[in-house]
Design a protein around this motif. Structure first.
Motif, PDB file in Angstrom:
ATOM      1  N   ALA A 228      12.594  14.437   5.965  1.00  0.00           N
ATOM      2  CA  ALA A 228      12.992  15.033   7.236  1.00  0.00           C
ATOM      3  C   ALA A 228      14.265  14.377   7.757  1.00  0.00           C
ATOM      4  CB  ALA A 228      11.869  14.922   8.265  1.00  0.00           C
ATOM      5  N   GLY A 229      15.146  13.984   6.845  1.00  0.00           N
ATOM      6  CA  GLY A 229      16.388  13.340   7.236  1.00  0.00           C
ATOM      7  C   GLY A 229      16.234  11.838   7.379  1.00  0.00           C
ATOM      8  N   SER A 230      17.348  11.185   7.677  1.00  0.00           N
ATOM      9  CA  SER A 230      17.350   9.720   7.766  1.00  0.00           C
ATOM     10  C   SER A 230      16.584   9.205   8.974  1.00  0.00           C
ATOM     11  CB  SER A 230      18.800   9.214   7.822  1.00  0.00           C
ATOM     12  OG  SER A 230      19.481   9.781   8.938  1.00  0.00           O
ATOM     13  N   GLY A 231      16.262  10.076   9.945  1.00  0.00           N
ATOM     14  CA  GLY A 231      15.550   9.634  11.141  1.00  0.00           C
ATOM     15  C   GLY A 231      14.054   9.522  10.973  1.00  0.00           C
ATOM     16  N   LEU A 232      13.520   9.907   9.809  1.00  0.00           N
ATOM     17  CA  LEU A 232      12.077   9.834   9.592  1.00  0.00           C
ATOM     18  C   LEU A 232      11.677   8.412   9.211  1.00  0.00           C
ATOM     19  CD1 LEU A 232       9.319  11.262   9.257  1.00  0.00           C
ATOM     20  CD2 LEU A 232       9.941  11.659   6.863  1.00  0.00           C
ATOM     21  N   TYR A 233      10.712   7.870   9.920  1.00  0.00           N
ATOM     22  CA  TYR A 233      10.211   6.515   9.666  1.00  0.00           C
ATOM     23  C   TYR A 233       8.748   6.600   9.258  1.00  0.00           C
ATOM     24  CZ  TYR A 233       8.621   1.719  10.650  1.00  0.00           C
ATOM     25  OH  TYR A 233       8.055   0.469  10.564  1.00  0.00           O
ATOM     26  N   VAL A 234       8.463   6.220   8.023  1.00  0.00           N
ATOM     27  CA  VAL A 234       7.097   6.255   7.490  1.00  0.00           C
ATOM     28  C   VAL A 234       6.749   4.848   7.031  1.00  0.00           C
ATOM     29  CG1 VAL A 234       5.529   7.322   5.832  1.00  0.00           C
ATOM     30  CG2 VAL A 234       7.438   8.643   6.746  1.00  0.00           C
ATOM     31  N   PRO A 235       6.095   4.063   7.868  1.00  0.00           N
ATOM     32  CA  PRO A 235       5.819   2.670   7.502  1.00  0.00           C
ATOM     33  C   PRO A 235       4.520   2.515   6.725  1.00  0.00           C
ATOM     34  CG  PRO A 235       5.105   3.061   9.741  1.00  0.00           C
ATOM     35  CD  PRO A 235       5.675   4.371   9.240  1.00  0.00           C
ATOM     36  N   THR A 236       4.426   1.441   5.985  1.00  0.00           N
ATOM     37  CA  THR A 236       3.163   1.010   5.410  1.00  0.00           C
ATOM     38  C   THR A 236       2.431   0.162   6.454  1.00  0.00           C
ATOM     39  OG1 THR A 236       4.132  -1.010   4.511  1.00  0.00           O
ATOM     40  CG2 THR A 236       4.191   0.962   3.122  1.00  0.00           C
ATOM     41  N   LYS A 237       1.188  -0.180   6.166  1.00  0.00           N
ATOM     42  CA  LYS A 237       0.462  -1.074   7.073  1.00  0.00           C
ATOM     43  C   LYS A 237       1.193  -2.406   7.215  1.00  0.00           C
ATOM     44  CE  LYS A 237      -4.241   0.743   6.680  1.00  0.00           C
ATOM     45  NZ  LYS A 237      -5.647   0.445   6.361  1.00  0.00           N
ATOM     46  N   ARG A 238       1.761  -2.865   6.108  1.00  0.00           N
ATOM     47  CA  ARG A 238       2.494  -4.135   6.151  1.00  0.00           C
ATOM     48  C   ARG A 238       3.725  -4.006   7.043  1.00  0.00           C
ATOM     49  NH1 ARG A 238       3.312  -4.331   1.237  1.00  0.00           N
ATOM     50  NH2 ARG A 238       1.505  -5.601   0.630  1.00  0.00           N
ATOM     51  N   GLU A 239       4.483  -2.915   6.880  1.00  0.00           N
ATOM     52  CA  GLU A 239       5.715  -2.733   7.660  1.00  0.00           C
ATOM     53  C   GLU A 239       5.428  -2.487   9.136  1.00  0.00           C
ATOM     54  OE1 GLU A 239       8.309  -0.693   4.010  1.00  0.00           O
ATOM     55  OE2 GLU A 239       7.159   0.540   5.416  1.00  0.00           O
ATOM     56  N   ALA A 240       4.275  -1.862   9.429  1.00  0.00           N
ATOM     57  CA  ALA A 240       3.927  -1.568  10.814  1.00  0.00           C
ATOM     58  C   ALA A 240       3.273  -2.750  11.519  1.00  0.00           C
ATOM     59  CB  ALA A 240       3.009  -0.358  10.869  1.00  0.00           C
ATOM     60  N   GLY A 241       2.976  -3.803  10.771  1.00  0.00           N
ATOM     61  CA  GLY A 241       2.314  -4.949  11.370  1.00  0.00           C
ATOM     62  C   GLY A 241       0.827  -4.732  11.603  1.00  0.00           C
ATOM     63  N   SER A 242       0.235  -3.745  10.920  1.00  0.00           N
ATOM     64  CA  SER A 242      -1.202  -3.493  11.056  1.00  0.00           C
ATOM     65  C   SER A 242      -1.987  -4.491  10.214  1.00  0.00           C
ATOM     66  CB  SER A 242      -1.533  -2.066  10.622  1.00  0.00           C
ATOM     67  OG  SER A 242      -0.788  -1.130  11.359  1.00  0.00           O
ATOM     68  N   SER A 243      -3.258  -4.619  10.510  1.00  0.00           N
ATOM     69  CA  SER A 243      -4.103  -5.536   9.756  1.00  0.00           C
ATOM     70  C   SER A 243      -4.505  -4.921   8.418  1.00  0.00           C
ATOM     71  CB  SER A 243      -5.349  -5.894  10.570  1.00  0.00           C
ATOM     72  OG  SER A 243      -6.113  -4.722  10.834  1.00  0.00           O
ATOM     73  N   TYR A 244      -4.608  -5.758   7.402  1.00  0.00           N
ATOM     74  CA  TYR A 244      -5.070  -5.323   6.083  1.00  0.00           C
ATOM     75  C   TYR A 244      -5.619  -6.549   5.359  1.00  0.00           C
ATOM     76  CZ  TYR A 244      -0.423  -7.049   4.735  1.00  0.00           C
ATOM     77  OH  TYR A 244       0.701  -7.818   4.560  1.00  0.00           O
ATOM     78  N   ASP A 245      -6.465  -6.272   4.363  1.00  0.00           N
ATOM     79  CA  ASP A 245      -7.180  -7.348   3.708  1.00  0.00           C
ATOM     80  C   ASP A 245      -6.610  -7.739   2.357  1.00  0.00           C
ATOM     81  OD1 ASP A 245      -9.009  -7.476   5.833  1.00  0.00           O
ATOM     82  OD2 ASP A 245     -10.217  -5.855   4.961  1.00  0.00           O
ATOM     83  N   THR A 246      -5.975  -6.811   1.650  1.00  0.00           N
ATOM     84  CA  THR A 246      -5.455  -7.103   0.315  1.00  0.00           C
ATOM     85  C   THR A 246      -4.006  -6.654   0.228  1.00  0.00           C
ATOM     86  OG1 THR A 246      -6.078  -4.942  -0.598  1.00  0.00           O
ATOM     87  CG2 THR A 246      -7.751  -6.697  -0.646  1.00  0.00           C
TER      88      THR A 246
END
Length: 476
Positions: A228-246
């Motif tokens: 959707a162009g360069s303005g689309l931001y699709v983060p991973t849990k790591r990039e978004a600062g969300s919690s994850y276990d592995t």
């Protein structure tokens, strides 16, 4: 299956922001000579007069098509309340007899921003600027069987593919020319320069579910592309600062944090329409066209995939602690073990981002139309028409046959009443077309419906359309 629903729901919501979906120029108007926009169905069909459209209202087409509907998934209970097909009171055979191998839903919006046609260069020429989109959801029968039936014996195996969400949004600039070769043959072609606004393709390519008495095994393979162009931001849990276990979980797409901060074009492409008409007999005209031969190259694509060769195994709950006073309650409570079950399933079927700012190419959904029109000998202002259509679009392909009665009682008015049978079932279509010199107004529908819910959704197959346009004509 919770993770599939969440991932595909997120993909659907993103697709919806691109716009609605594709519904081409109404086929009910194919045999109406005074219909200004016939060249959208066959570039060989020249207009009566030069014309220019009213901005944004010259050719407005809104529609939805599906081979399932409200009555497929909702049922009345004895007390009059509605329930879904998942309710145990709904007979499994009753539900499964209503679904197809591929259960598809598409919606549509095709908007001509500005268009003009004029006679020059030995023929009729058109210039069009417009937008169009296509959004679809495809649910394989195996998925719905699994949801309804669950485990049916000591060993139950479900395998299905093509669980899909797909969407494209494009603007186009089109140049067309229709040329008369002789008294019988006329040909036409159109070139389209396409500006990609957005694209998403999310698919579970294959899923296997094995349910036995002592354990369940789930293995899935799927992919997703988002542009959707360069303005689309699709983060991973790591990039978004969300919690994850592995570390693997850290690469999962974080749907709640997807953002779009600025507009830019998402891609470019080209397309072609080709068509011809032939007067085979004095009273019989044949025609054929192929629309949208071409492709779009999408840039700034976010790519994702499920983890390959990963199988989730569930062999039951272990040492469930029912009382908070029991040792190990925090780890073994039923709620905690359910959460652990869903987390394990997500490891198999969640989308993990694999590339950012990549590119990919998609083919346009080509459509073939073949028509025949016959002048009725008992009334020379009435014709009968047969139009066969087929769209090539993977799991969203469809085929349609449409017969029509087309009446042209006066020079400035013609109309069509037609009946179609297609992949989406049967439907009644109609079109009224007013075209006195200086003006053209049309209104109609390819898919007429008669019963709707309070939310204005057709009770039968979710198939409907609305078409209208206002154009100004000039010249001889």
């Amino acid at each position: 299956m919770k993770s599939i629903y969440r991932s595909l729901l997120g993909a659907t919501l993103l697709a919806s922001t691109l716009t609605a979906a594709a519904q081409e120029t109404p086929r009910s108007a194919y045999f109406l000579d005074g219909y200004t926009m016939r060249h959208e169905l066959n570039p060989a069909l020249a207009g009566e007069y030069n014309y220019i459209t009213m901005p944004a209202l010259g050719n407005f087409n809104l529609g939805m098509a599906s081979n399932v509907g409200v009555k497929t998934f909702l049922y009345k209970m004895p007390n009059g309340d509605l329930t879904t097909f998942m309710n145990k009171s709904v007979d499994a055979k009753t539900f499964l007899d209503k679904i197809h191998s591929d259960n598809k839903i598409t919606m549509g919006l095709d908007l001509t921003i500005l268009s003009a046609g004029f006679k020059a260069f030995g023929g009729f020429n058109t210039i069009t600027i417009g937008t169009r989109t296509d959004v679809g959801v495809s649910l394989p029968k195996g998925l719905l069987q699994f949801m309804k039936l669950g485990q049916t014996g000591p060993d139950t195996h479900y395998s299905f593919s093509d669980l899909s969400v797909s969407a494209n949004a494009m603007a186009e600039i089109a140049l067309g020319h229709s040329h008369k070769i002789n008294d019988k043959l006329q040909i036409g072609a159109k070139f389209k320069f396409l500006l990609g606004l957005g694209n998403i393709d999310a698919k579970i390519d294959r899923m296997d579910v094995v349910m036995s008495e002592d354990k369940w095994l789930v293995k899935g393979d799927g992919h997703i592309n988002m542009s959707a162009g360069s303005g689309l931001y699709v983060p991973t849990k790591r990039e978004a600062g969300s919690s994850y276990d592995t570390p693997e979980e850290g690469s999962e797409i974080e749907w709640d944090e997807i953002d779009y901060d600025s507009f830019s074009l998402a891609g470019y492409g080209i397309g072609f329409d080709l068509g011809a008409t032939y007067q085979l007999l004095p009273d019989l005209r044949l025609s054929a066209s192929i629309l949208d031969l071409g492709f779009v190259r999408w840039n700034n694509t976010v790519k994702g995939h499920t983890l390959k060769d990963k199988t989730w195994t569930f062999d039951g709950f272990k040492d469930v602690a029912l009382d908070s006073d029991q040792p190990g309650y925090d780890d073994n409570s039923l709620d905690q073990q359910l959460d652990d079950m869903w987390d394990g399933l997500q490891d198999v079927i969640n989308f993990h981002k694999t590339k950012d700012k990549a590119s990919h190419t998609t083919a346009l959904a080509a459509t073939v139309l073949v028509g025949a029109e016959y002048d009725m000998p008992f009334y020379n202002k009435l014709t009968g028409g047969l139009l066969l259509s087929h769209r090539f679009n993977g799991p969203f392909s469809w085929t349609e046959g449409r017969i029509s009665a087309n009446v042209k009682p006066v020079k400035w008015f013609d109309a069509s009443v037609n009946y179609a049978y297609s992949t989406f079932g049967s439907s009644l279509g109609w079109m009224l077309n007013f075209h006195p010199k200086g003006f053209n107004f049309f209104i109609g529908s390819d898919h007429q419906f008669f019963r709707v819910t309070p939310q204005f959704v057709p009770v039968g197959n979710a198939t409907m359309s609305f078409n209208m346009g206002i154009n100004f004509t000039f010249g001889s």
